[in-house]
Design a protein around this motif. Structure first.
Motif, PDB file in Angstrom:
ATOM      1  N   LEU A 293       0.803  -1.217   0.000  1.00 49.07           N
ATOM      2  CA  LEU A 293       0.000   0.000   0.000  1.00 49.07           C
ATOM      3  C   LEU A 293       0.836   1.267   0.000  1.00 49.07           C
ATOM      4  O   LEU A 293       0.372   2.317  -0.447  1.00 49.07           O
ATOM      5  CB  LEU A 293      -0.928   0.017   1.224  1.00 49.07           C
ATOM      6  CG  LEU A 293      -2.049  -1.031   1.237  1.00 49.07           C
ATOM      7  CD1 LEU A 293      -2.738  -1.054   2.583  1.00 49.07           C
ATOM      8  CD2 LEU A 293      -3.054  -0.746   0.139  1.00 49.07           C
ATOM      9  N   ALA A 294       2.063   1.189   0.522  1.00 48.09           N
ATOM     10  CA  ALA A 294       2.855   2.414   0.704  1.00 48.09           C
ATOM     11  C   ALA A 294       4.181   2.402  -0.030  1.00 48.09           C
ATOM     12  O   ALA A 294       4.890   3.405  -0.003  1.00 48.09           O
ATOM     13  CB  ALA A 294       3.114   2.638   2.201  1.00 48.09           C
ATOM     14  N   LEU A 318      -3.249   2.935  -6.811  1.00 54.62           N
ATOM     15  CA  LEU A 318      -4.151   4.090  -6.824  1.00 54.62           C
ATOM     16  C   LEU A 318      -3.783   5.101  -5.743  1.00 54.62           C
ATOM     17  O   LEU A 318      -3.920   6.311  -5.941  1.00 54.62           O
ATOM     18  CB  LEU A 318      -5.591   3.611  -6.633  1.00 54.62           C
ATOM     19  CG  LEU A 318      -6.124   2.713  -7.755  1.00 54.62           C
ATOM     20  CD1 LEU A 318      -7.485   2.152  -7.383  1.00 54.62           C
ATOM     21  CD2 LEU A 318      -6.194   3.468  -9.068  1.00 54.62           C
ATOM     22  N   VAL A 319      -3.312   4.616  -4.595  1.00 52.96           N
ATOM     23  CA  VAL A 319      -2.869   5.527  -3.531  1.00 52.96           C
ATOM     24  C   VAL A 319      -1.725   6.400  -4.017  1.00 52.96           C
ATOM     25  O   VAL A 319      -1.697   7.619  -3.783  1.00 52.96           O
ATOM     26  CB  VAL A 319      -2.463   4.712  -2.285  1.00 52.96           C
ATOM     27  CG1 VAL A 319      -1.640   5.561  -1.333  1.00 52.96           C
ATOM     28  CG2 VAL A 319      -3.702   4.184  -1.570  1.00 52.96           C
ATOM     29  N   ARG A 320      -0.767   5.793  -4.704  1.00 50.78           N
ATOM     30  CA  ARG A 320       0.380   6.568  -5.189  1.00 50.78           C
ATOM     31  C   ARG A 320      -0.021   7.540  -6.297  1.00 50.78           C
ATOM     32  O   ARG A 320       0.579   8.604  -6.435  1.00 50.78           O
ATOM     33  CB  ARG A 320       1.455   5.605  -5.695  1.00 50.78           C
ATOM     34  CG  ARG A 320       2.176   4.853  -4.593  1.00 50.78           C
ATOM     35  CD  ARG A 320       3.336   4.041  -5.136  1.00 50.78           C
ATOM     36  NE  ARG A 320       2.887   2.912  -5.928  1.00 50.78           N
ATOM     37  CZ  ARG A 320       2.575   1.720  -5.423  1.00 50.78           C
ATOM     38  NH1 ARG A 320       2.640   1.522  -4.120  1.00 50.78           N
ATOM     39  NH2 ARG A 320       2.193   0.728  -6.197  1.00 50.78           N
ATOM     40  N   GLY A 325      -4.825   7.981   1.236  1.00 51.90           N
ATOM     41  CA  GLY A 325      -4.046   7.035   2.026  1.00 51.90           C
ATOM     42  C   GLY A 325      -4.865   5.856   2.497  1.00 51.90           C
ATOM     43  O   GLY A 325      -6.077   5.974   2.713  1.00 51.90           O
ATOM     44  N   VAL A 326      -4.202   4.715   2.676  1.00 53.52           N
ATOM     45  CA  VAL A 326      -4.842   3.504   3.195  1.00 53.52           C
ATOM     46  C   VAL A 326      -3.937   2.925   4.280  1.00 53.52           C
ATOM     47  O   VAL A 326      -2.720   2.793   4.074  1.00 53.52           O
ATOM     48  CB  VAL A 326      -5.080   2.455   2.094  1.00 53.52           C
ATOM     49  CG1 VAL A 326      -5.729   1.206   2.684  1.00 53.52           C
ATOM     50  CG2 VAL A 326      -5.948   3.020   0.985  1.00 53.52           C
ATOM     51  N   HIS A 327      -4.529   2.601   5.408  1.00 53.03           N
ATOM     52  CA  HIS A 327      -3.794   1.996   6.518  1.00 53.03           C
ATOM     53  C   HIS A 327      -4.519   0.731   6.952  1.00 53.03           C
ATOM     54  O   HIS A 327      -5.754   0.728   7.077  1.00 53.03           O
ATOM     55  CB  HIS A 327      -3.680   2.980   7.687  1.00 53.03           C
ATOM     56  CG  HIS A 327      -2.955   2.409   8.866  1.00 53.03           C
ATOM     57  ND1 HIS A 327      -1.580   2.272   8.912  1.00 53.03           N
ATOM     58  CD2 HIS A 327      -3.417   1.921  10.041  1.00 53.03           C
ATOM     59  CE1 HIS A 327      -1.226   1.744  10.057  1.00 53.03           C
ATOM     60  NE2 HIS A 327      -2.326   1.518  10.773  1.00 53.03           N
TER      61      HIS A 327
END
Length: 480
Positions: A293-294, A318-320, A325-327
């Motif tokens: 995710l990161a 998609l986050v980048r 953000g996704v945690h």
């Protein structure tokens, strides 16, 4: 006095000279023997040293050959495995005597060159595979969208309830295939394939849930203070991300357990909190998910496992690309908690509920704290899976009390807060402005859905009765 004969004197003189000569020769021979003995000793020592050196050279040569065989048979295979699975160690030298030597440096240089060559080749092959998949998924996705449009046209064309139900089932199956193709394409660097208009966050979550089998288990609680909406360019990416997180929650929890979704609003953005009561994730699984995710590094398809798991990988892409953000962490309920944070600038906006009312399928905001979580009803038709909930074939809910929202000129947005374009008057003011005497009661989503379902059933039964009865003459319809 007797005189010594001259001949005897000559003999004595000759004997004395001979003795002297013999003594001298003996002394010389003794010195030569010592010198020869010393040279022989030195030669033996040199020969012994040469033999020892030859023995050491032979042993070192055999050790070097063993190291080369160890490199080819053990260390290089370990290296190729470690490049795909970083937790696998690469074994070191077979003989510690070579540590730090030129041989060790040469062998390490071979490992580095082979590792760089393998990494470049893997990246090239993976890029070619992603390019192929990207082209294939784009074509298949376009065909599935065309099939989706055709199924929707057929739903509007035919009035038979059985045919309509079959078309809805086919449309839902098509949505499952479309979701998998879309996620695979996103992992390979493709564009999500759709652009939406500005959509309410609550509608987006309900629309994302409706793409999944078991959507009726998803319970959405809307705690937003304002009519928060996602800007058009980020609607589909966030919907894909929420869909994958909900799919993970539904898949890893019992089919009788709910999955709760809470919408929260902060000073700088909004959050979508997904909690499940399933089997949970180990620490290494959470770490691997957060890396997907990161991580800013290029993703290889071989890193997704066999069979590939593209959910977190698609969300990470998609986050980048879009900046939300996704945690992921362990849930206090024993399962997994996933939080999608959407920054207010530049991904959120506010909509005017009087001109663009929220769909009846979306949960109403819990501004008064009286209503609980809204569950997608199992008896009513779900919103169209591929679109936000306000595109669902359901009647638009009018503004509460019929009051038109007026622009709030004094409400200037503070630094870091969401933009405020229009806001609705408080319920107390709306009740005072109403001419009627009966109290205003908000209609729950379940009640609205049930009434809409009853209206659809009545329409279908009326059409069926009109088709089954013979036409009547105008005179027969006249009332006495």
């Amino acid at each position: 006095m007797t005189s010594i004969p001259e001949a005897l004197l000559w003999c004595l003189s000759a004997g004395t000279a001979a003795a002297v000569v013999l003594a001298a020769l003996s002394i010389r021979a003794s010195g030569q023997r010592k010198a020869l003995r010393a040279r022989l000793t030195a030669a033996e020592e040199q020969n012994s040293a040469t033999l020892h050196s030859n023995t050491e050279l032979s042993a070192r040569l055999r050790a070097t050959e063993a190291e080369i065989r160890h490199l080819a048979g053990t260390r290089l295979p370990d290296l190729t495995t470690a490049l795909a699975h970083p937790h696998v160690p690469v074994r070191g030298l077979l003989d510690s005597r070579f540590a730090g030597s030129e041989t060790d440096q040469a062998l390490n240089a071979v490992l580095e060159q082979v590792g760089e060559a393998i990494t470049k080749e893997r990246a090239r092959v993976d890029a070619a595979a992603q390019s192929t998949l990207r082209g294939a998924t784009t074509t298949i996705q376009a065909l599935l969208y065309r099939l989706q449009t055709a199924l929707q046209d057929m739903q509007h064309r035919y009035d038979d309830p059985n045919v309509a139900q079959d078309l809805l089932n086919a449309d839902f199956l098509n949505e499952q295939a479309l979701r998998r193709i879309q996620a695979t394409g996103v992992v390979c660097g493709a564009w999500p394939g759709l652009t939406r208009e500005d959509s309410y966050l609550a509608e987006l979550v309900v629309g994302a849930a409706s793409r999944l089998r078991g959507y009726e288990r998803v319970q959405v609680s809307n705690q937003l203070r304002d009519p928060v909406a996602v800007v058009a360019r980020a609607v589909e990416p966030i919907a894909i991300t929420v869909t994958e997180l909900l799919a993970n929650a539904l898949h890893h929890s019992h089919r009788e357990l709910p999955v709760t979704v809470t919408l929260q609003q902060g000073n700088r953005g909004a959050s979508i909190i997904v909690d499940d009561y399933g089997v949970g994730m180990h620490d290494d699984e959470v770490k691997a998910a957060m890396e997907l995710l990161a991580s800013d590094t290029d993703l290889l398809l071989t890193q997704l496992g066999d069979p590939p798991r593209s959910g977190f990988a698609a969300a990470g892409q998609l986050v980048r690309q879009y900046g939300f953000g996704v945690h992921v962490e362990s849930s206090p309920y024993g399962g997994v908690r996933a939080v999608v944070y959407i920054p207010g600038d530049p991904l959120l906006t506010l909509l005017d509920e009087s001109t663009q009312p929220m769909s009846v399928m979306a949960p109403l905001p819990n501004r008064s704290g009286a209503s609980g979580p809204a569950v997608l009803p199992t008896g009513a038709a779900a919103p169209t899976p591929h679109a936000p909930a306000h595109h669902a074939p359901a009647p638009a809910a009018p503004a509460q009390g019929g009051v038109t929202a007026q622009p709030d000129a004094a409400a200037a947005p503070a630094e870091g807060e969401l933009p405020r374009r229009r806001r609705r008057a408080p319920m107390a003011e709306q009740e005072q402005s109403l001419p009627r005497t009966e109290p205003v009661r908000e209609r729950s989503p379940e009640e609205a859905a049930s009434r809409w379902a009853a209206l659809q059933q009545g329409t279908e039964s009326g059409r069926a009765a009109a088709q089954s009865e013979p036409p009547r003459s105008p005179e027969g319809n006249a009332q006495p």
